[in-house]
Design an enzyme around this catalytic site. Structure first.
Site, PDB file in Angstrom:
ATOM      1  N   CYS A  22      -9.082   1.527  -4.104  1.00  0.00           N
ATOM      2  CA  CYS A  22      -8.259   0.523  -4.785  1.00  0.00           C
ATOM      3  C   CYS A  22      -8.254  -0.769  -3.984  1.00  0.00           C
ATOM      4  O   CYS A  22      -7.500  -0.905  -3.014  1.00  0.00           O
ATOM      5  CB  CYS A  22      -6.833   1.034  -4.982  1.00  0.00           C
ATOM      6  SG  CYS A  22      -5.778  -0.123  -5.901  1.00  0.00           S
ATOM      7  N   CYS A  59      -4.894  -2.575  -4.108  1.00  0.00           N
ATOM      8  CA  CYS A  59      -3.870  -1.952  -3.268  1.00  0.00           C
ATOM      9  C   CYS A  59      -4.091  -2.257  -1.795  1.00  0.00           C
ATOM     10  O   CYS A  59      -3.146  -2.540  -1.053  1.00  0.00           O
ATOM     11  CB  CYS A  59      -3.884  -0.438  -3.450  1.00  0.00           C
ATOM     12  SG  CYS A  59      -3.815   0.143  -5.150  1.00  0.00           S
ATOM     13  N   ASP A  60      -5.329  -2.184  -1.338  1.00  0.00           N
ATOM     14  CA  ASP A  60      -5.606  -2.167   0.097  1.00  0.00           C
ATOM     15  C   ASP A  60      -6.402  -3.352   0.617  1.00  0.00           C
ATOM     16  O   ASP A  60      -6.515  -3.547   1.831  1.00  0.00           O
ATOM     17  CB  ASP A  60      -6.380  -0.882   0.451  1.00  0.00           C
ATOM     18  CG  ASP A  60      -5.624   0.371   0.050  1.00  0.00           C
ATOM     19  OD1 ASP A  60      -4.383   0.355   0.133  1.00  0.00           O
ATOM     20  OD2 ASP A  60      -6.270   1.359  -0.349  1.00  0.00           O
TER      21      ASP A  60
END
Length: 340
Positions: free
Chosen positions: A152, A155-156
């Protein structure tokens, strides 16, 4: 009492049964519990190979969920979700729902030990990111999952370990193009590794990626191995050309799988309308499925955003819609709280 083979099942009767363990499931539990619907929640046990709590349990620092300015560990966040559900009276069972019968009312859900009759069902079983299997690509002492490897980018990707470093994305669809473009905000260079000589992504998404000066495509390539540095973080990939067999080493400090997700819908056995990728189809702007009284929230019905905060939002929607549905069918307060 119901039976499956020779196993006698405990039977329960409820207004609302929630299946799932992530932000969508627990938000639905919090809202339905506060509405005094006395919900039960099956969080599963290693369902789809993931611990109760869903995909958040496979991440380390979560920095984009509101209320945690310093970030929070994924496992800690899921524990807080569960604590809040329990606080308002949700009964949580660490059991996996193995099948449902949505052709009868009340609906029937089965685990290995229980049969639940429920007037409404909220399905929030999520979707699991597909990963490739190669040495160093997984979890554990010798793997670099969450130590440079992720599924992701949104997300990261903003994590400090990726900033101003070369990064790589594996995939050839729209998601891969989108994630590669996103990562150019943080990485010094982004490689797209694709096993073929052409993308399957839409023409417009291909153009955006190919026109980006920070993106380089490595065609006809597959990852054989991931290696790390003295800090235990990803630092390189061993590649092989799928046409010539030529080996090479690529220095990257981040690798993002963008090869799709697998929604957890097989246990439904086709009882609900699914799209071509297996996601539950919901009526636009709602969490209503093809069967009245059955609602779907989170990544099991969301193939676009797939974020904890959007999952939580749809969990809220599902709870409110379930409450409204129960009011419509004349449910009375307290009617469904007892065991049969």
């Amino acid at each position: 009492m119901g039976t499956t083979g020779e196993v006698e099942l405990e039977r329960m009767r409820v207004a609302t049964c929630i299946v799932g363990s992530g932000p969508a499931a627990h938000t639905a539990a919090i809202y339905t519990a506060r509405a005094e619907l006395k919900p039960i929640l099956f969080e599963g046990w290693m369902a789809n190979g993931i611990a109760p709590g869903g995909q958040l349990t496979t991440t380390t620092d979560v920095e984009n969920f509101p209320g945690f300015p310093q970030g929070i560990m994924g496992m800690d966040l899921t524990e807080k979700f569960k604590e809040q559900s329990l606080r308002f009276g949700t009964r949580v069972f660490t059991e996996t729902v193995v099948r449902m019968d949505l052709s009868v009312r009340p609906f029937r859900l089965y685990t290995d030990t229980k049969q639940v009759d429920a007037d409404t069902v909220i399905i929030a079983t999520g979707a699991v990111a597909k990963r490739l299997d190669f040495p160093g690509g997984g979890e554990g002492e010798d793997g670099f999952w969450n130590k440079g490897i992720s599924a992701c980018a949104v997300c990261d990707g903003a994590a400090p370990i990726f900033r101003n470093r070369p990064l790589a994305v594996i995939g050839g669809g729209d998601s891969a193009m989108e994630e590669a473009n996103f990562l150019t905000k943080y990485g010094s260079k982004v490689y797209i590794i694709h096993r073929r000589d052409a993308f399957r992504a839409s023409k417009i998404m291909q153009k955006r990626a190919l026109d980006n000066p920070k993106i380089e495509v490595i065609w006809n390539a597959e990852v054989l191995k991931a290696s790390g540095n003295e800090r235990g973080l990803l630092s390189g990939l061993d590649l092989r050309n799928t046409v010539t067999g030529e080996a090479s080493v690529l220095e990257v400090f981040g690798l993002f799988f963008a090869i799709g997700h697998e929604p957890a819908t097989k246990f439904l056995e086709g009882q609900l309308e699914l799209d071509t990728d297996g996601y539950i189809v919901t009526k636009p702007g709602t969490t209503q499925t093809s069967i009245p009284g059955v609602f779907a929230a989170g990544d099991v019905q969301d193939k676009k955003w797939r974020q904890a905060i959007t999952a939580a939002g749809t969990g809220c929607m599902a709870a409110l819609e379930a409450e409204h549905f129960l009011q419509e069918i004349g449910a009375q307060e307290g009617k469904y709280s007892s065991l049969l």
